[in-house]
Design an enzyme around this catalytic site. Structure first.
Site, PDB file in Angstrom:
ATOM      1  CG  ASP A  57      -1.701  -1.260   1.415  1.00 25.48           C
ATOM      2  OD1 ASP A  57      -2.018  -1.917   0.407  1.00 25.48           O
ATOM      3  OD2 ASP A  57      -1.988  -1.614   2.575  1.00 25.48           O
ATOM      4  CD  GLU A 282      -8.666  -2.886  -0.481  1.00 19.89           C
ATOM      5  OE1 GLU A 282      -9.357  -3.219   0.492  1.00 19.89           O
ATOM      6  OE2 GLU A 282      -7.617  -3.462  -0.813  1.00 19.89           O
TER       7      GLU A 282
END
Length: 518
Positions: A57, A282
């Site tokens: 991420d 997301e």
């Protein structure tokens, strides 16, 4: 093996009326394209980029000429070339230099993120996920926004500050809570902004469960400045979708809005931009581009594993709070099948020079560098049966319609020609992939096509046309009744071989092409 050869011939007759009134028929010379459309990688060098770190991420920050990425599990790294990274901290250890003794700080894990939280973690460990760092211009401090998380919807957005980009970051407080029930509501700040009656009637279901299909999971925060210099936080994962809240630059705290149900604005959680109904969406990241005037909302679909179909999608809006739409002017509302919404920039793919396919390319950040170049930063897994991941950075350009076109290979200092390319530089055989729209484990594999000098496109079962704009890198391809608008760029493949590439988008799909010079 003996090579096959396909000759495709076009013969066109044109009637021309001469000055004397006599019709003269001109037979144009046929166009001959000699190409073997069987895909072979013979003679193409292969190589694997070694990032040097594994950061999940990755969220990008540039400070004092150095690039920093921060990721889940308290990981961070730095780089000067966007390819090779050096770790600056990693893992759930008290000595992690990015964080100022996070585990000894009072109240960090009061609500979620550890085995002693009000809502304890499922596995008994600690979970610090998806940080994003921004330089707060008013305060002259670096602000990190991150989350502590216990379950798939019980999380807590937090923030920390530092005088240096690499840290240490000192925890300052909690911001947004999710996953609460009637028993745990008292451990949040929710009733500071809405009444307890409202919270129990809306945020908690009659079964005394968090109303996750309507409201967000408080994770994946990213912070940005809008065109007017105001700060915002976009956040959310699956559950109720992607939400937006303004940030008070003078404090770094959330500004809770007035409720406006008709416009999807909640007084505690902010405005829902897209998603809901617990669909896979997301890792939101919003990038404002002054040149185009658009806010670009990047998100990821799919599951995190290498075969989970993880991928990057993008929407855009002319205003910071939406509406964010895709190339069809649509967006995924609550409960809709999100597969058909959003321009898919990258998923699972294989290209010449790679030693193995890239899998689950997603959870990206993005930035515009000092020289105006635009980049997407993401993590990728590989088609090797493992779940190991590394960060990657690709340059992208906007096409004539203002949509991002991501370059096929990792950034290696390439600069697109502002004056465009000569037609002789771009015609020829290309390995082309179509990213499609699927959310699955399928890998986009190359097919061979030819861009001819007369503007035709040929391939195995493929016919169409293409054109380029004089004095520009802009181009377009029409195939199978679909038109893709994009850009040319000469760059290096991942083995360092010079290639001509194109990246074009249409109907929410991305196509990439790679041509090797003879």
């Amino acid at each position: 093996m003996k090579k096959k050869s396909k000759i495709i011939t076009l013969v066109t007759s044109v009637a021309v009326v001469a000055a004397a009134g006599t019709a003269v028929v001109l037979n144009l010379l046929p166009e001959k394209v000699n190409s073997d459309f069987a895909v072979s990688y013979d003679g193409i060098k292969t190589a694997s980029i070694r990032a040097g770190v594994s950061v999940h991420d990755p969220s990008i920050l540039k400070a004092d000429g150095t690039y920093y990425i921060f990721g889940s599990h308290m990981a961070g790294a730095s780089s000067t070339d966007l390819r090779t990274w050096t770790s600056i901290g990693n893992g759930y250890t008290p000595g992690n230099p990015i964080y100022d003794n996070l585990f000894a700080t009072e109240h960090v894990f009061d609500y979620a993120g550890s085995n002693v939280s009000v809502i304890p973690t499922d596995d008994g460990g600690r979970h610090v996920w998806a940080p994003d760092v921004i330089y707060n211009e008013e305060q002259g401090l670096y602000y990190m926004y991150f989350c502590t998380s216990s379950t798939w919807n019980a999380s807590n957005l937090c923030y920390a500050t530092s005088e240096k980009p690499e840290g240490p970051y000192t925890w300052k407080g909690a911001l947004i809570y999710s996953g609460f029930t009637s028993e745990t509501l008292a451990n949040t700040d929710v009733t500071d902004y809405v009444t307890q009656e409202y919270a129990l009637a809306n945020y908690v279901t009659p079964k005394n469960e968090y109303n996750f299909e309507e409201y967000p999971n408080a994770i994946d925060p990213t912070i940005f400045y809008d065109g007017d210099g105001r700060m915002w936080m976009v956040y959310g994962s699956w559950s109720g979708g992607i939400f937006l809240l303004e940030i008070d630059e003078s404090t770094g705290l959330v500004i809770h809005p007035e409720a406006d149900p008709e416009n999807n604005v909640d007084a505690y959680f902010g405005k829902r931009l897209i998603g809901g109904g617990h669909k896979s969406i997301e890792g939101p990241y919003i990038l404002y581009d002054e040149g185009s005037g658009y806010y670009y909302l990047f998100v990821s679909y799919g599951a995190l594993t290498s075969n989970g179909g993880y991928q990057i999608r993008v929407f855009r809006s002319e205003t910071v709070d939406g509406q964010y739409v895709d190339m069809s002017g649509q967006y995924p509302e609550k409960g809709l099948n999100h597969t058909y919404y959003g321009l898919k920039l990258s998923g699972n793919y294989f290209l010449p020079s790679l030693t193995k396919a890239y899998m689950a390319t997603g959870h990206n950040s993005a930035f515009i560098d000092d020289d105006g170049k635009m980049y997407i930063v993401y993590h990728t897994r590989f088609d090797d049966g493992q779940e190991y991941h590394e960060p990657r950075v690709h340059q992208f350009l906007l096409n004539e319609e203002g949509w991002p076109c991501m370059f096929p290979y990792a950034a290696d200092g390439e600069t697109v020609s502002a004056e465009g390319y000569d037609k002789t530089e771009v015609i020829g055989e290309y390995y082309m992939i179509n990213q499609g729209m699927n959310v699955d484990a399928q890998i986009a594999e190359p097919v061979k096509i030819v861009l001819s000098k007369r503007g035709n496109v040929y391939g195995d079962g493929i016919t169409g046309t293409w054109e380029m704009k004089d004095g520009s890198y802009c181009m377009s391809i029409t195939m199978d009744d679909a038109t893709y608008s994009g850009v040319f760029c000469e760059m290096n493949d991942e083995a360092g071989t010079r290639v001509m590439t194109f990246s074009a988008v249409g109907n929410n799909k991305s196509i990439w092409g790679v041509k090797y010079f003879e």
